[in-house]
Motif scaffolding. Structure first.
Motif, PDB file in Angstrom:
ATOM      1  N   MET A 233      63.624  63.625  15.865  1.00 57.16           N
ATOM      2  CA  MET A 233      64.626  64.437  16.523  1.00 57.16           C
ATOM      3  C   MET A 233      64.162  64.878  17.917  1.00 57.16           C
ATOM      4  SD  MET A 233      67.273  64.721  14.735  1.00 57.16           S
ATOM      5  CE  MET A 233      67.822  64.385  13.128  1.00 57.16           C
ATOM      6  N   GLU A 234      62.887  65.146  18.029  1.00 58.27           N
ATOM      7  CA  GLU A 234      62.375  65.602  19.318  1.00 58.27           C
ATOM      8  C   GLU A 234      62.527  64.516  20.389  1.00 58.27           C
ATOM      9  OE1 GLU A 234      58.273  67.414  21.217  1.00 58.27           O
ATOM     10  OE2 GLU A 234      58.490  67.280  19.051  1.00 58.27           O
TER      11      GLU A 234
ATOM     12  N   TYR B 169      66.120  64.282  21.402  1.00 56.42           N
ATOM     13  CA  TYR B 169      66.500  65.368  22.307  1.00 56.42           C
ATOM     14  C   TYR B 169      66.050  65.069  23.732  1.00 56.42           C
ATOM     15  CZ  TYR B 169      66.868  69.650  24.848  1.00 56.42           C
ATOM     16  OH  TYR B 169      67.206  70.561  25.814  1.00 56.42           O
TER      17      TYR B 169
ATOM     18  N   LEU C 184      70.617  68.858  18.333  1.00 60.09           N
ATOM     19  CA  LEU C 184      69.239  68.366  18.328  1.00 60.09           C
ATOM     20  C   LEU C 184      68.262  69.475  18.704  1.00 60.09           C
ATOM     21  CD1 LEU C 184      69.667  64.849  19.979  1.00 60.09           C
ATOM     22  CD2 LEU C 184      68.936  65.301  17.627  1.00 60.09           C
TER      23      LEU C 184
ATOM     24  N   THR D 228      68.604  72.634  18.144  1.00 62.86           N
ATOM     25  CA  THR D 228      68.440  73.611  17.051  1.00 62.86           C
ATOM     26  C   THR D 228      67.596  73.064  15.916  1.00 62.86           C
ATOM     27  OG1 THR D 228      70.487  72.904  15.963  1.00 62.86           O
ATOM     28  CG2 THR D 228      70.654  74.724  17.528  1.00 62.86           C
ATOM     29  N   THR D 229      67.443  71.756  15.836  1.00 64.06           N
ATOM     30  CA  THR D 229      66.668  71.193  14.722  1.00 64.06           C
ATOM     31  C   THR D 229      65.164  71.230  14.962  1.00 64.06           C
ATOM     32  OG1 THR D 229      66.834  68.935  15.600  1.00 64.06           O
ATOM     33  CG2 THR D 229      68.539  69.634  14.045  1.00 64.06           C
ATOM     34  N   TRP D 230      64.719  71.323  16.203  1.00 64.58           N
ATOM     35  CA  TRP D 230      63.272  71.319  16.417  1.00 64.58           C
ATOM     36  C   TRP D 230      62.764  72.397  17.369  1.00 64.58           C
ATOM     37  CZ3 TRP D 230      60.760  70.375  21.084  1.00 64.58           C
ATOM     38  CH2 TRP D 230      61.556  69.904  22.116  1.00 64.58           C
ATOM     39  N   LEU D 231      63.619  73.074  18.099  1.00 65.58           N
ATOM     40  CA  LEU D 231      63.134  74.103  19.029  1.00 65.58           C
ATOM     41  C   LEU D 231      62.833  75.392  18.312  1.00 65.58           C
ATOM     42  CD1 LEU D 231      65.469  73.514  22.088  1.00 65.58           C
ATOM     43  CD2 LEU D 231      63.106  72.853  21.843  1.00 65.58           C
TER      44      LEU D 231
END
Length: 121
Positions: free
Chosen positions: A1-2, A5, A116, A118-121
């Motif tokens: 995901m990162e 993004y 994206l 919100t899934t890794w930050l």
């Protein structure tokens, strides 16, 4: 995901840096061939939109890059999405429904970018 993004966020940042920069520095006459709506909107508002787009581009990249308040990247994506909603409204009001394709594509891409983020930050 990162990685996703960074790819999408960087491309959007480049697009908005270019588009916003043009709105900030170019005259109404130079913008008119590419953006016919500048005739119906006061030029100071066009400049404000350009500044917001440039700030949004920075907001997509700098917070996650520095690690300082990375949630601002999601806020930048949402803010840029709101600009696109406004762009769609302007085109529809001017009877230019055929011109909203880019706005819709950017809106969807910004929504994906916010998700994206919100899934890794």
């Amino acid at each position: 995901m990162e990685i996703a993004y960074w790819i999408v966020g960087a491309l959007l940042a480049l697009f908005y840096l270019y588009a916003g920069g043009k709105k900030v520095v170019q005259s109404q006459e130079r913008l008119r061939p590419m953006m016919g709506w500048v005739d119906t909107v006061p030029m100071p508002l066009v400049r404000v939109i350009g500044v917001l787009e440039v700030l949004g581009a920075a907001g997509l990249v700098l917070p996650p890059l520095t690690g300082i308040a990375p949630w601002l990247a999601v806020a930048a994506a949402v803010g840029l999405a709101l600009i696109q909603v406004g762009g769609i409204a302007v085109h529809l009001r001017r009877g230019e429904a055929r011109l909203i394709g880019l706005n819709i594509a950017l809106l969807v891409t910004l929504a994906v970018t916010a998700w994206l983020g919100t899934t890794w930050l």
